[in-house]
Design a protein around this motif. Structure first.
Motif, short mmCIF file in Angstrom:
data_model
loop_
_atom_site.label_atom_id
_atom_site.label_comp_id
_atom_site.label_asym_id
_atom_site.label_seq_id
_atom_site.Cartn_x
_atom_site.Cartn_y
_atom_site.Cartn_z
N THR A 1 0.82 -1.21 0.00
CA THR A 1 0.00 0.00 0.00
C THR A 1 0.85 1.27 0.00
N HIS A 2 2.04 1.23 0.57
CA HIS A 2 2.93 2.38 0.54
C HIS A 2 4.35 1.91 0.85
N TRP A 3 5.30 2.79 0.65
CA TRP A 3 6.70 2.44 0.83
C TRP A 3 7.44 3.63 1.43
N ASN A 4 8.59 3.34 2.00
CA ASN A 4 9.41 4.39 2.61
C ASN A 4 10.21 5.10 1.54
N LEU A 5 10.21 6.42 1.59
CA LEU A 5 10.97 7.22 0.64
C LEU A 5 12.45 7.22 1.01
N GLU A 6 13.30 7.21 0.00
CA GLU A 6 14.74 7.28 0.24
C GLU A 6 15.12 8.68 0.73
N PRO A 7 16.09 8.78 1.63
CA PRO A 7 16.51 10.11 2.09
C PRO A 7 17.14 10.90 0.96
N MET A 8 16.95 12.21 1.01
CA MET A 8 17.47 13.10 -0.02
C MET A 8 18.26 14.23 0.63
N THR A 9 19.25 14.73 -0.09
CA THR A 9 19.99 15.89 0.37
C THR A 9 19.14 17.14 0.22
N ASP A 10 19.51 18.20 0.90
CA ASP A 10 18.75 19.44 0.86
C ASP A 10 19.70 20.59 0.51
N PRO A 11 20.05 20.72 -0.77
CA PRO A 11 20.99 21.77 -1.16
C PRO A 11 20.36 23.16 -1.05
N LYS A 12 21.20 24.17 -0.91
CA LYS A 12 20.73 25.55 -0.80
C LYS A 12 20.42 26.07 -2.20
N LEU A 13 19.13 26.13 -2.54
CA LEU A 13 18.70 26.57 -3.85
C LEU A 13 17.78 27.78 -3.80
N PHE A 14 17.32 28.13 -2.62
CA PHE A 14 16.37 29.25 -2.46
C PHE A 14 17.09 30.41 -1.79
N CYS B 1 10.55 20.97 -2.07
CA CYS B 1 11.77 21.75 -2.29
C CYS B 1 11.39 23.12 -2.82
N GLN B 2 12.27 24.08 -2.59
CA GLN B 2 12.12 25.44 -3.10
C GLN B 2 13.40 25.84 -3.82
N TYR B 3 13.25 26.65 -4.85
CA TYR B 3 14.43 27.17 -5.54
C TYR B 3 14.11 28.49 -6.22
N THR B 4 15.12 29.30 -6.40
CA THR B 4 14.98 30.59 -7.07
C THR B 4 15.94 30.64 -8.26
N TRP B 5 15.67 31.59 -9.14
CA TRP B 5 16.54 31.78 -10.30
C TRP B 5 16.48 33.24 -10.73
N ALA B 6 17.62 33.79 -11.11
CA ALA B 6 17.71 35.18 -11.56
C ALA B 6 18.49 35.24 -12.86
N GLN B 7 18.00 36.05 -13.79
CA GLN B 7 18.64 36.22 -15.09
C GLN B 7 18.82 37.71 -15.39
N TYR B 8 19.98 38.03 -15.96
CA TYR B 8 20.23 39.38 -16.43
C TYR B 8 20.88 39.29 -17.80
N SER B 9 20.30 40.00 -18.76
CA SER B 9 20.82 40.01 -20.13
C SER B 9 20.79 41.44 -20.65
N VAL B 10 21.88 41.88 -21.28
CA VAL B 10 21.96 43.25 -21.77
C VAL B 10 22.67 43.28 -23.12
N THR B 11 22.14 44.07 -24.03
CA THR B 11 22.75 44.30 -25.34
C THR B 11 22.92 45.80 -25.54
N VAL B 12 24.10 46.23 -25.93
CA VAL B 12 24.40 47.63 -26.20
C VAL B 12 24.75 47.76 -27.67
N ARG B 13 24.13 48.72 -28.36
CA ARG B 13 24.37 48.91 -29.79
C ARG B 13 24.72 50.36 -30.09
#
Length: 243
Positions: free
Chosen positions: A93-106, A159-171
């Motif tokens: 009916t159910h099973w035990n989940l394997e342990p997971m690491t908790d990296p700093k992503l947020f 789990c939580q995570y964030t992401w940031a992007q910066y892009s710039v073009t100069v002409r």
């Protein structure tokens, strides 16, 4: 959400749900003027039912009201009835989940970069290009995400995570020079926007008045971000199609 789904489910078995919540904030500019500032928040739920080993009942919705959850369950249960049951599946009916690491992503610096801060950053960054008489375009995009996997028998992954992007073009206004720089990183504080803007401006200024290059084989050195942009789709392709 998981207890409510379990309460509304009919037909036995167990219920699972994958919940993804996302916030995305953007600011975009072109020709030295901010053209767009936006904030979007979305929730996606993938509801699944397992009845006697039949598991093909997956339904995706984007709200968590009682009416939406009940409608998703009824549809998932109709889909399950079209699938083949597996005899004896109720033994496990159910099973035990394997342990997971908790990296700093947020990172709070990314999550807290609101529209006013993004706009102020864009206006501050454009000054060097304006002072040099160049045209500037680009964007700042930040996201905060959470993923949760829950089942009616108590399994939980989150789990939580964030992401940031910066892009710039100069002409150059005359179209004789162009420079680009950009990077993406989970922590907005690690994105050195001033340095990237200066790099794009320097590329633009040094690329003016180009000269012809004869056809032939030339050694080309790519920047780290350019290599990343090339390699990332290749890695995804290999992950999807490799045996």
């Amino acid at each position: 959400v998981a207890p409510r789904l379990a309460r509304y489910a009919v037909g036995g078995g167990y219920t699972g749900v994958l919940i993804r919540s996302t916030w995305r904030g953007d600011v975009r500019w072109a020709r030295n003027l901010v053209s767009e500032v936006s904030d979007v928040r979305t929730n996606h739920l993938l509801v699944g039912r397992n009845i006697n080993g039949a598991t093909n009942g997956l339904v995706e919705i984007n709200e968590t009201s009682d009416a939406a959850l009940v409608a998703a369950l009824r549809r998932a249960e109709r889909l399950v009835r079209l699938s083949t049951e597996i005899r004896g599946s109720d033994i496990i009916t159910h099973w035990n989940l394997e342990p997971m690491t908790d990296p700093k992503l947020f990172f709070e610096a990314t999550d807290q970069l609101d529209a006013a801060q993004r706009t102020a950053a864009a206006q501050r960054l454009v000054r060097s290009s304006v002072a040099a008489g160049m045209l500037w375009a680009g964007y700042i995009s930040v996201t905060a995400n959470s993923l949760a996997l829950l089942t009616s028998w108590g399994a939980l992954r989150y789990c939580q995570y964030t992401w940031a992007q910066y892009s710039v073009t100069v002409r150059d206004p005359k179209g004789t020079g162009s420079g680009w720089a950009g990077v993406d990183w989970p922590d907005w504080h690690k994105v050195d926007a001033e340095r990237l803007t200066a790099t794009a401006l320097e590329k633009c200024l040094t690329s003016r008045n180009p000269v012809a290059v004869e056809p032939g084989r030339y050694e080309t050195i790519l920047e780290p971000q350019a290599v990343c942009d090339f390699v990332r789709p290749l890695v995804r392709f290999l992950q999807r199609y490799s045996s």
